[in-house]
Design a protein around this motif. Structure first.
Motif, PDB file in Angstrom:
ATOM      1  N   GLY A  81       0.823  -1.211   0.000  1.00  6.22           N
ATOM      2  CA  GLY A  81       0.000   0.000   0.000  1.00  6.22           C
ATOM      3  C   GLY A  81       0.853   1.256   0.000  1.00  6.22           C
ATOM      4  O   GLY A  81       2.086   1.215   0.111  1.00  6.22           O
ATOM      5  N   GLN A  82       0.165   2.386  -0.104  1.00  3.90           N
ATOM      6  CA  GLN A  82       0.829   3.695  -0.103  1.00  3.90           C
ATOM      7  C   GLN A  82       1.721   3.875   1.134  1.00  3.90           C
ATOM      8  O   GLN A  82       2.924   4.144   1.029  1.00  3.90           O
ATOM      9  CB  GLN A  82      -0.266   4.774  -0.130  1.00  3.90           C
ATOM     10  N   ASP A  83       1.148   3.699   2.312  1.00  3.85           N
ATOM     11  CA  ASP A  83       1.905   3.965   3.540  1.00  3.85           C
ATOM     12  C   ASP A  83       3.024   2.950   3.730  1.00  3.85           C
ATOM     13  O   ASP A  83       4.102   3.290   4.245  1.00  3.85           O
ATOM     14  CB  ASP A  83       0.979   3.923   4.761  1.00  3.85           C
ATOM     15  N   SER A 117     -15.174  -1.537  11.590  1.00  5.98           N
ATOM     16  CA  SER A 117     -14.078  -2.514  11.691  1.00  5.98           C
ATOM     17  C   SER A 117     -12.850  -1.877  12.357  1.00  5.98           C
ATOM     18  O   SER A 117     -12.172  -2.510  13.169  1.00  5.98           O
ATOM     19  CB  SER A 117     -13.702  -3.065  10.306  1.00  5.98           C
ATOM     20  N   LYS A 118     -12.599  -0.607  12.026  1.00  5.27           N
ATOM     21  CA  LYS A 118     -11.434   0.060  12.618  1.00  5.27           C
ATOM     22  C   LYS A 118     -11.651   0.365  14.103  1.00  5.27           C
ATOM     23  O   LYS A 118     -10.711   0.325  14.895  1.00  5.27           O
ATOM     24  CB  LYS A 118     -11.114   1.347  11.845  1.00  5.27           C
ATOM     25  N   VAL A 119     -12.919   0.639  14.481  1.00  2.34           N
ATOM     26  CA  VAL A 119     -13.215   0.852  15.908  1.00  2.34           C
ATOM     27  C   VAL A 119     -12.975  -0.449  16.674  1.00  2.34           C
ATOM     28  O   VAL A 119     -12.344  -0.463  17.740  1.00  2.34           O
ATOM     29  CB  VAL A 119     -14.671   1.333  16.110  1.00  2.34           C
ATOM     30  N   PHE A 152      -5.868  10.843   9.822  1.00  2.13           N
ATOM     31  CA  PHE A 152      -6.857  11.425   8.914  1.00  2.13           C
ATOM     32  C   PHE A 152      -6.377  11.143   7.491  1.00  2.13           C
ATOM     33  O   PHE A 152      -5.237  10.717   7.285  1.00  2.13           O
ATOM     34  CB  PHE A 152      -6.985  12.929   9.194  1.00  2.13           C
ATOM     35  N   ASN A 153      -7.246  11.409   6.517  1.00  2.00           N
ATOM     36  CA  ASN A 153      -6.907  11.130   5.108  1.00  2.00           C
ATOM     37  C   ASN A 153      -5.515  11.669   4.773  1.00  2.00           C
ATOM     38  O   ASN A 153      -5.194  12.802   5.131  1.00  2.00           O
ATOM     39  CB  ASN A 153      -7.880  11.850   4.167  1.00  2.00           C
ATOM     40  N   HIS A 154      -4.739  10.842   4.110  1.00  2.00           N
ATOM     41  CA  HIS A 154      -3.440  11.329   3.632  1.00  2.00           C
ATOM     42  C   HIS A 154      -3.190  10.749   2.252  1.00  2.00           C
ATOM     43  O   HIS A 154      -3.579   9.618   1.952  1.00  2.00           O
ATOM     44  CB  HIS A 154      -2.319  11.025   4.617  1.00  2.00           C
ATOM     45  N   GLU A 155      -2.547  11.543   1.452  1.00  2.00           N
ATOM     46  CA  GLU A 155      -2.461  11.272   0.019  1.00  2.00           C
ATOM     47  C   GLU A 155      -1.015  11.226  -0.429  1.00  2.00           C
ATOM     48  O   GLU A 155      -0.125  11.723   0.257  1.00  2.00           O
ATOM     49  CB  GLU A 155      -3.162  12.405  -0.753  1.00  2.00           C
ATOM     50  N   LEU A 211       1.365   7.550  -4.654  1.00  2.00           N
ATOM     51  CA  LEU A 211       1.160   6.092  -4.573  1.00  2.00           C
ATOM     52  C   LEU A 211      -0.237   5.708  -4.076  1.00  2.00           C
ATOM     53  O   LEU A 211      -0.515   4.515  -3.894  1.00  2.00           O
ATOM     54  CB  LEU A 211       2.214   5.456  -3.669  1.00  2.00           C
ATOM     55  N   ARG A 212      -1.102   6.666  -3.845  1.00  2.00           N
ATOM     56  CA  ARG A 212      -2.463   6.367  -3.417  1.00  2.00           C
ATOM     57  C   ARG A 212      -3.164   5.555  -4.524  1.00  2.00           C
ATOM     58  O   ARG A 212      -2.974   5.841  -5.721  1.00  2.00           O
ATOM     59  CB  ARG A 212      -3.183   7.699  -3.219  1.00  2.00           C
ATOM     60  N   SER A 213      -4.008   4.595  -4.149  1.00  2.00           N
ATOM     61  CA  SER A 213      -4.743   3.816  -5.153  1.00  2.00           C
ATOM     62  C   SER A 213      -5.676   4.738  -5.930  1.00  2.00           C
ATOM     63  O   SER A 213      -6.199   5.714  -5.389  1.00  2.00           O
ATOM     64  CB  SER A 213      -5.593   2.738  -4.485  1.00  2.00           C
TER      65      SER A 213
HETATM   66  P1  NAP Z   1      -3.770   0.994   0.940  1.00  2.00           P
HETATM   67  O1  NAP Z   1      -2.879   1.745   0.008  1.00  2.00           O
HETATM   68  O2  NAP Z   1      -5.170   0.751   0.536  1.00  2.00           O
HETATM   69  O3  NAP Z   1      -3.055  -0.383   1.298  1.00  2.00           O
HETATM   70  C1  NAP Z   1      -3.738  -1.388   1.982  1.00  2.00           C
HETATM   71  C2  NAP Z   1      -2.821  -2.573   2.167  1.00  2.00           C
HETATM   72  O4  NAP Z   1      -3.567  -3.587   2.834  1.00  2.00           O
HETATM   73  C3  NAP Z   1      -2.301  -3.163   0.862  1.00  2.00           C
HETATM   74  O5  NAP Z   1      -0.983  -3.580   1.059  1.00  2.00           O
HETATM   75  C4  NAP Z   1      -3.215  -4.364   0.637  1.00  2.00           C
HETATM   76  O6  NAP Z   1      -2.595  -5.438  -0.032  1.00  2.00           O
HETATM   77  C5  NAP Z   1      -3.477  -4.796   2.071  1.00  2.00           C
HETATM   78  N1  NAP Z   1      -4.729  -5.538   2.149  1.00  2.00           N
HETATM   79  C6  NAP Z   1      -5.966  -5.111   1.823  1.00  2.00           C
HETATM   80  N2  NAP Z   1      -6.868  -6.087   1.995  1.00  2.00           N
HETATM   81  C7  NAP Z   1      -6.181  -7.159   2.445  1.00  2.00           C
HETATM   82  C8  NAP Z   1      -6.549  -8.492   2.773  1.00  2.00           C
HETATM   83  N3  NAP Z   1      -7.821  -8.888   2.724  1.00  2.00           N
HETATM   84  N4  NAP Z   1      -5.562  -9.351   3.146  1.00  2.00           N
HETATM   85  C9  NAP Z   1      -4.280  -8.931   3.220  1.00  2.00           C
HETATM   86  N5  NAP Z   1      -3.865  -7.676   2.905  1.00  2.00           N
HETATM   87  C10 NAP Z   1      -4.811  -6.812   2.519  1.00  2.00           C
HETATM   88  O7  NAP Z   1      -3.821   1.734   2.354  1.00  2.00           O
HETATM   89  P2  NAP Z   1      -2.924   2.933   2.922  1.00  2.00           P
HETATM   90  O8  NAP Z   1      -3.480   4.225   2.392  1.00  2.00           O
HETATM   91  O9  NAP Z   1      -1.481   2.624   2.729  1.00  2.00           O
HETATM   92  O10 NAP Z   1      -3.302   2.874   4.456  1.00  2.00           O
HETATM   93  C11 NAP Z   1      -2.584   2.040   5.363  1.00  2.00           C
HETATM   94  C12 NAP Z   1      -3.443   1.756   6.576  1.00  2.00           C
HETATM   95  O11 NAP Z   1      -3.841   2.990   7.185  1.00  2.00           O
HETATM   96  C13 NAP Z   1      -4.734   1.008   6.288  1.00  2.00           C
HETATM   97  O12 NAP Z   1      -4.982   0.133   7.369  1.00  2.00           O
HETATM   98  C14 NAP Z   1      -5.792   2.095   6.247  1.00  2.00           C
HETATM   99  O13 NAP Z   1      -7.062   1.592   6.571  1.00  2.00           O
HETATM  100  C15 NAP Z   1      -5.258   3.046   7.297  1.00  2.00           C
HETATM  101  N6  NAP Z   1      -5.613   4.442   7.104  1.00  2.00           N
HETATM  102  C16 NAP Z   1      -5.363   5.055   5.919  1.00  2.00           C
HETATM  103  C17 NAP Z   1      -5.691   6.387   5.740  1.00  2.00           C
HETATM  104  C18 NAP Z   1      -5.404   7.100   4.448  1.00  2.00           C
HETATM  105  O14 NAP Z   1      -5.931   8.208   4.247  1.00  2.00           O
HETATM  106  N7  NAP Z   1      -4.589   6.555   3.573  1.00  2.00           N
HETATM  107  C19 NAP Z   1      -6.269   7.110   6.820  1.00  2.00           C
HETATM  108  C20 NAP Z   1      -6.479   6.447   8.025  1.00  2.00           C
HETATM  109  C21 NAP Z   1      -6.142   5.120   8.177  1.00  2.00           C
HETATM  110  P3  NAP Z   1      -2.891  -5.826  -1.579  1.00  2.00           P
HETATM  111  O15 NAP Z   1      -1.880  -5.075  -2.395  1.00  2.00           O
HETATM  112  O16 NAP Z   1      -2.706  -7.285  -1.618  1.00  2.00           O
HETATM  113  O17 NAP Z   1      -4.305  -5.391  -1.873  1.00  2.00           O
END
Ligand code: NAP
Length: 319
Positions: free
Chosen positions: A11-13, A151-153, A176-179, A182-184
């Motif tokens: 993922g992005q982070d 789910s997150k709670v 909070f939302n961060h961009e 590499l964001r999907s």
């Molecule tokens: P992201 O880009 O959507 O990445 C999600 C990651 O989780 C990917 O590596 C994905 O793997 C993996 N994943 C998703 N479903 C899965 C499953 N069923 N089994 C195993 N792996 C799975 O998310 P992000 O923006 O980097 O965010 C990182 C974390 O912070 C997440 O938990 C998100 O909920 C949380 N968060 C994000 C934001 C934000 O604004 N970005 C804000 C608050 C909290 P695949 O490549 O295999 O799909």
């Protein structure tokens, strides 16, 4: 040399956090769910060769324990989640199941194998949902408005429960939302920028959106992951809000991107069919605790972040 396991490495982070940990001389183990993971983020940041990729189904506690035993991590950053609010309305059970059970399996494994492992949980501002006070603080009441948020709670309180019951080192970052580049593609800011560039190039006629009168607090992922890292370096684990401290309407985001690219505002078309069943109206947080206790630095405004994102998207247009 410290060892860190990052779940959600694709993922992005995961990509930006890996870069940061590698700079700090960590050995980084990235967990993936399948044999052909999408490593374009790590590739883009030129760190693919430096991260050890390991397949692990986090819904399977035996696999989770095996990985922890084999790599003996000092820190685990749990970023893997079905992270889209929209998708969570379409797949509520799968979202809830993965986003909670994976956390239980990781925490149970740590509890059994080595309680000194430090654990970061990716909690979310979405947990606050129906806001009863602004700005949101670490003490705000949680009232989730989507299956993703519930789910997150559940995961968040599982973490605080393990911290309080077993004295484990667990920190939850309520981000909070961060961009970033590499964001999907499905996420709002990325979608607006990508589609606006196509509009600007004459490859599209309009930008179709849902409710754009809601307001959000968003920031820049490469700087938000610094707060994650700093959380696990504190003497005592705690939860922290990570945010910019202000909100902006989605309409203003679109009109700003349009203005940078020379697009007229009437190219934005609202389609009520794209509205979600429930929506947070306005949300922004107070980042004072993170700035004070973590010495986390963040002073970008929304327009600076958008300028960075537009420029990076344009620079990579033909890649
Ligand atoms: P992201 O880009 O959507 O990445 C999600 C990651 O989780 C990917 O590596 C994905 O793997 C993996 N994943 C998703 N479903 C899965 C499953 N069923 N089994 C195993 N792996 C799975 O998310 P992000 O923006 O980097 O965010 C990182 C974390 O912070 C997440 O938990 C998100 O909920 C949380 N968060 C994000 C934001 C934000 O604004 N970005 C804000 C608050 C909290 P695949 O490549 O295999 O799909």
């Amino acid at each position: 040399m410290k060892t860190a396991i990052i779940t959600g490495i694709t993922g992005q982070d995961g990509a930006y956090l890996s870069t940061l940990l590698l700079k700090n001389d960590y050995k980084v183990i990235g967990l993936v769910r399948n044999d052909q993971p999408n490593l374009t983020g790590l590739d883009y940041l030129k760190i693919k060769e430096h991260v050890e990729i390991v397949k692990c189904n986090l819904l399977d506690i035996e696999q989770t324990e095996t990985v922890l035993k084999k790599y003996s991590p000092d820190e685990i950053y749990n970023l893997a989640a079905q992270s889209s609010v929209s998708i969570s309305f379409e797949q509520p059970i799968a979202t809830f199941q993965f986003n909670t059970l994976s956390v239980f399996n990781l925490l149970e494994s740590i509890k059994t194998i080595n309680r000194s492992i430090r654990f970061y949980q990716a909690s979310s501002s979405e947990m606050c949902g129906k806001v009863n006070q602004l700005p949101i603080t670490e003490d705000s009441v949680l009232h989730p408005l989507s299956p993703y948020a519930t789910s997150k709670v559940a995961a968040h309180f599982t973490c605080t429960n393990y911290r309080e019951s077993y004295g484990m080192y667990i920190a939850c970052g309520i981000l909070f939302n961060h961009e970033s580049y590499l964001r999907s593609n499905g996420f709002f800011v990325k979608k607006v920028i990508r589609e606006s560039i196509q509009l600007h190039l004459g490859n599209k006629t309009h930008l179709e959106v849902g409710n754009i009168d809601i307001k959000r607090d968003f920031g820049y992922s490469p700087l938000y992951v610094e707060a994650m890292y700093k959380m696990l370096q504190q003497e005592t684990p705690a939860d922290y809000l990570v945010c910019s401290g202000e909100s902006i309407s989605l309409r203003k985001i679109i009109y700003y991107v349009f203005s940078v690219l020379g697009i007229s505002n009437d190219k934005c078309v609202v389609n009520p069919k794209l509205y979600r069943p429930n929506e947070i109206e306005n949300i922004y947080g107070d980042n004072a605790k993170a700035k004070r206790e973590l010495d986390w630095k963040y002073d970008y405004n929304f327009y600076q972040v958008l300028d960075l994102l537009i420029a990076e998207e344009q620079a990579n247009l033909n890649k």
